[in-house]
Design a protein around this motif. Sequence first.
Motif, PDB file in Angstrom:
ATOM      1  N   TRP A  68       0.811  -1.224   0.000  1.00 22.96           N
ATOM      2  CA  TRP A  68       0.000   0.000   0.000  1.00 22.96           C
ATOM      3  C   TRP A  68       0.841   1.269   0.000  1.00 22.96           C
ATOM      4  O   TRP A  68       0.331   2.367  -0.233  1.00 22.96           O
ATOM      5  N   VAL A  69       2.121   1.135   0.299  1.00 24.49           N
ATOM      6  CA  VAL A  69       3.007   2.308   0.259  1.00 24.49           C
ATOM      7  C   VAL A  69       3.588   2.477  -1.150  1.00 24.49           C
ATOM      8  O   VAL A  69       4.018   3.563  -1.537  1.00 24.49           O
ATOM      9  N   GLN A 106      -5.638   0.350   5.894  1.00 30.05           N
ATOM     10  CA  GLN A 106      -4.535   0.845   5.056  1.00 30.05           C
ATOM     11  C   GLN A 106      -4.966   2.176   4.440  1.00 30.05           C
ATOM     12  O   GLN A 106      -5.981   2.244   3.758  1.00 30.05           O
ATOM     13  N   ARG A 107      -4.177   3.194   4.675  1.00 29.68           N
ATOM     14  CA  ARG A 107      -4.568   4.542   4.236  1.00 29.68           C
ATOM     15  C   ARG A 107      -4.720   4.653   2.723  1.00 29.68           C
ATOM     16  O   ARG A 107      -5.623   5.328   2.227  1.00 29.68           O
ATOM     17  N   ALA A 108      -3.828   3.994   1.983  1.00 27.20           N
ATOM     18  CA  ALA A 108      -3.908   4.095   0.522  1.00 27.20           C
ATOM     19  C   ALA A 108      -5.172   3.411  -0.013  1.00 27.20           C
ATOM     20  O   ALA A 108      -5.724   3.828  -1.031  1.00 27.20           O
ATOM     21  N   ALA A 109      -5.624   2.381   0.690  1.00 24.33           N
ATOM     22  CA  ALA A 109      -6.859   1.708   0.264  1.00 24.33           C
ATOM     23  C   ALA A 109      -8.059   2.621   0.498  1.00 24.33           C
ATOM     24  O   ALA A 109      -8.957   2.730  -0.336  1.00 24.33           O
ATOM     25  N   LEU A 110      -8.048   3.302   1.638  1.00 29.98           N
ATOM     26  CA  LEU A 110      -9.117   4.250   1.938  1.00 29.98           C
ATOM     27  C   LEU A 110      -9.123   5.385   0.902  1.00 29.98           C
ATOM     28  O   LEU A 110     -10.176   5.779   0.395  1.00 29.98           O
ATOM     29  N   ALA A 132     -12.154  16.749   1.303  1.00 31.22           N
ATOM     30  CA  ALA A 132     -12.972  16.910   2.504  1.00 31.22           C
ATOM     31  C   ALA A 132     -13.280  15.549   3.133  1.00 31.22           C
ATOM     32  O   ALA A 132     -13.152  15.362   4.352  1.00 31.22           O
ATOM     33  N   ARG A 133     -13.650  14.592   2.309  1.00 31.44           N
ATOM     34  CA  ARG A 133     -13.981  13.266   2.848  1.00 31.44           C
ATOM     35  C   ARG A 133     -12.746  12.580   3.422  1.00 31.44           C
ATOM     36  O   ARG A 133     -12.827  11.851   4.394  1.00 31.44           O
ATOM     37  N   TRP A 134     -11.597  12.812   2.782  1.00 32.96           N
ATOM     38  CA  TRP A 134     -10.345  12.248   3.307  1.00 32.96           C
ATOM     39  C   TRP A 134     -10.074  12.817   4.702  1.00 32.96           C
ATOM     40  O   TRP A 134      -9.760  12.075   5.638  1.00 32.96           O
ATOM     41  N   GLY A 135     -10.226  14.121   4.845  1.00 34.25           N
ATOM     42  CA  GLY A 135      -9.978  14.754   6.139  1.00 34.25           C
ATOM     43  C   GLY A 135     -10.902  14.218   7.223  1.00 34.25           C
ATOM     44  O   GLY A 135     -10.468  13.920   8.341  1.00 34.25           O
ATOM     45  N   LEU A 136     -12.174  14.048   6.873  1.00 29.67           N
ATOM     46  CA  LEU A 136     -13.137  13.558   7.862  1.00 29.67           C
ATOM     47  C   LEU A 136     -12.880  12.094   8.195  1.00 29.67           C
ATOM     48  O   LEU A 136     -12.916  11.685   9.349  1.00 29.67           O
ATOM     49  N   SER A 137     -12.581  11.289   7.175  1.00 26.95           N
ATOM     50  CA  SER A 137     -12.399   9.850   7.405  1.00 26.95           C
ATOM     51  C   SER A 137     -11.147   9.553   8.203  1.00 26.95           C
ATOM     52  O   SER A 137     -11.079   8.527   8.887  1.00 26.95           O
ATOM     53  N   THR A 138     -10.136  10.414   8.095  1.00 30.51           N
ATOM     54  CA  THR A 138      -8.894  10.136   8.812  1.00 30.51           C
ATOM     55  C   THR A 138      -8.856  10.861  10.151  1.00 30.51           C
ATOM     56  O   THR A 138      -7.888  10.724  10.894  1.00 30.51           O
ATOM     57  N   GLY A 139      -9.920  11.618  10.436  1.00 32.13           N
ATOM     58  CA  GLY A 139      -9.957  12.338  11.707  1.00 32.13           C
ATOM     59  C   GLY A 139      -8.992  13.513  11.762  1.00 32.13           C
ATOM     60  O   GLY A 139      -8.657  13.996  12.838  1.00 32.13           O
ATOM     61  N   GLN A 140      -8.507  13.934  10.599  1.00 32.80           N
ATOM     62  CA  GLN A 140      -7.612  15.111  10.564  1.00 32.80           C
ATOM     63  C   GLN A 140      -8.140  16.115   9.545  1.00 32.80           C
ATOM     64  O   GLN A 140      -7.492  16.366   8.527  1.00 32.80           O
ATOM     65  N   PRO A 141      -9.313  16.679   9.818  1.00 37.84           N
ATOM     66  CA  PRO A 141      -9.960  17.518   8.807  1.00 37.84           C
ATOM     67  C   PRO A 141      -9.164  18.759   8.439  1.00 37.84           C
ATOM     68  O   PRO A 141      -9.377  19.316   7.367  1.00 37.84           O
ATOM     69  N   TRP A 142      -8.239  19.207   9.290  1.00 38.19           N
ATOM     70  CA  TRP A 142      -7.545  20.474   9.002  1.00 38.19           C
ATOM     71  C   TRP A 142      -6.145  20.278   8.453  1.00 38.19           C
ATOM     72  O   TRP A 142      -5.433  21.227   8.201  1.00 38.19           O
ATOM     73  N   ARG A 143      -5.749  19.007   8.297  1.00 34.22           N
ATOM     74  CA  ARG A 143      -4.367  18.740   7.920  1.00 34.22           C
ATOM     75  C   ARG A 143      -3.993  19.372   6.579  1.00 34.22           C
ATOM     76  O   ARG A 143      -2.901  19.878   6.394  1.00 34.22           O
ATOM     77  N   GLU A 144      -4.926  19.354   5.628  1.00 33.54           N
ATOM     78  CA  GLU A 144      -4.646  19.897   4.303  1.00 33.54           C
ATOM     79  C   GLU A 144      -5.232  21.292   4.135  1.00 33.54           C
ATOM     80  O   GLU A 144      -5.326  21.796   3.012  1.00 33.54           O
TER      81      GLU A 144
ATOM     82  N   GLN B 195       0.551   9.213  -3.453  1.00 32.85           N
ATOM     83  CA  GLN B 195       0.682   8.991  -2.013  1.00 32.85           C
ATOM     84  C   GLN B 195       0.646  10.302  -1.225  1.00 32.85           C
ATOM     85  O   GLN B 195       0.814  10.284  -0.003  1.00 32.85           O
ATOM     86  N   ALA B 196       0.423  11.426  -1.908  1.00 37.37           N
ATOM     87  CA  ALA B 196       0.456  12.726  -1.230  1.00 37.37           C
ATOM     88  C   ALA B 196      -0.470  12.745  -0.006  1.00 37.37           C
ATOM     89  O   ALA B 196      -0.099  13.260   1.041  1.00 37.37           O
ATOM     90  N   LEU B 197      -1.662  12.214  -0.140  1.00 38.65           N
ATOM     91  CA  LEU B 197      -2.558  12.190   1.021  1.00 38.65           C
ATOM     92  C   LEU B 197      -2.326  10.976   1.924  1.00 38.65           C
ATOM     93  O   LEU B 197      -2.135  11.133   3.120  1.00 38.65           O
ATOM     94  N   PRO B 198      -2.304   9.743   1.383  1.00 41.94           N
ATOM     95  CA  PRO B 198      -2.148   8.598   2.289  1.00 41.94           C
ATOM     96  C   PRO B 198      -0.791   8.529   2.997  1.00 41.94           C
ATOM     97  O   PRO B 198      -0.725   8.178   4.162  1.00 41.94           O
TER      98      PRO B 198
END
Lengths: 186, 287
Positions: A68-69, A106-110, A132-144, B195-198
Amino acid sequence: MLVLSGRGQEFANRVSLESGQPVQQCYQCGKCTAGCPAASFMDYAPHQVIHLVQLGLEEVVLSCRAIWVCTSCYTCTARCPCRIEVARIMDILRARARRKGLHRGQRAALFADLFLDSVRRHGRLHELELGARWGLSTGQPWREADLAAGLVAKRKLRLRPPRIKGVEEVRRIFREAARLEEGEHG
Amino acid sequence: MVRYAYYPGCVAEGSGREYEMANRAVAARLGLELVEIEDWNCCGATPGHNTGHLLGLALPARNLALASGMGLDLVAPCAACYNRLVTAQREIACDPELQVLMGRLLGRDYHGDRRVLSMVEAVAAVGAERMKALTVRPLEGITVACYYGCLLVRPPAVIRGDDPEDPRLLDDLLRGVGATTVDWAHKTECCGAAQALPHEEVVLSRVRRILEAAVTFRADCIATACPLCHANLDQRQARVNRRFGTDYRMPVLYFTQLLGLAFGLNPGELGLGLHFVPTAELVRRIA
């Protein structure tokens, strides 16, 4: 000589067959790993992933972080002296991991799931929605948030989702592809 | 006038819109007519083929079929789209069973008989002489590090035409309009791509190395032909600086932006104000 258990042998053969790649021909030279941009972030380096397949250690290889990396850059495929398409094997392993539910967490799968869900619904990717959905799903909505703000200021993020007329055709592709792949490997 | 079926790709409407602006402007100047494929869909990019083999083929196949219906060769400016389109076309062409399957997946007859070109190939096909004739502001004194990335050159069994380890098409184009290009080792080193986000740590470490190499070779800017590479190198450059305590200020331009400047086009028209790393100083040196 290495003797594999029936199940391990079967797994190695299946991966070879499905990928069309002669996995057993890999002699572990490590060239794939030497050129891999993500190897230092992996739990198993690319040549070790291939070795795990050769050894038939299905569970280990399908639950490893390495697959996944992988960035799908094809450097391994371009340089393999045995002409094994390593990147293609990575694809096969990810798809198998998914079918066994081993992709969870696995983050890349999500990321792939969210990306493709946007495509399935609109026919094209809606970048803002994905972010937006990535931020919410990973619990880090402000990261990006800093990048998003920059993009919005430059009007480089489309606010409204795209919509194509053939969105039903795109949904059909998703449906049929999933059905066929399941039937083939079920 | 040469006509092409044009596949902008999803980011052309968003984060890569300056590439779209520059491509359109330069194409017009070169006499290339880009006819947008009506109702094109996303190619699935990396998530598509990472998820399922058939999905990764069928999403681009729909666009190939649409281009075929137009009777035109296809141009895809985004390296990732280009890669998926060529891969799907080659794989399906080699396997009659897949061809039948595509018909079922798409719900329409699949034909993928038109050539697929990257924007670099389409521009190069215009020819060096014509490019030279159009050049009103040669990029003399500008040193460019041409960055090809992965998907424009690999895998070599599928993506043909340029050397997968030392590609030259971009270098030739930019040298043709007066720029100096550097022989660096990072032309095709992966930027970390999707991979920028994951896994941002992968991207930041890769981007740092690429920027460092460009600085070492005293490049004034990096030229790219891929909106994903561009996003990583340009948008995340400030994060690289924060993470590693570096101070990179390397402008990252699309190759069509540089060509456009050489052709005397207006920087605004080329979207040169839309980057994160400022390009104004470089533009001043050319214009």
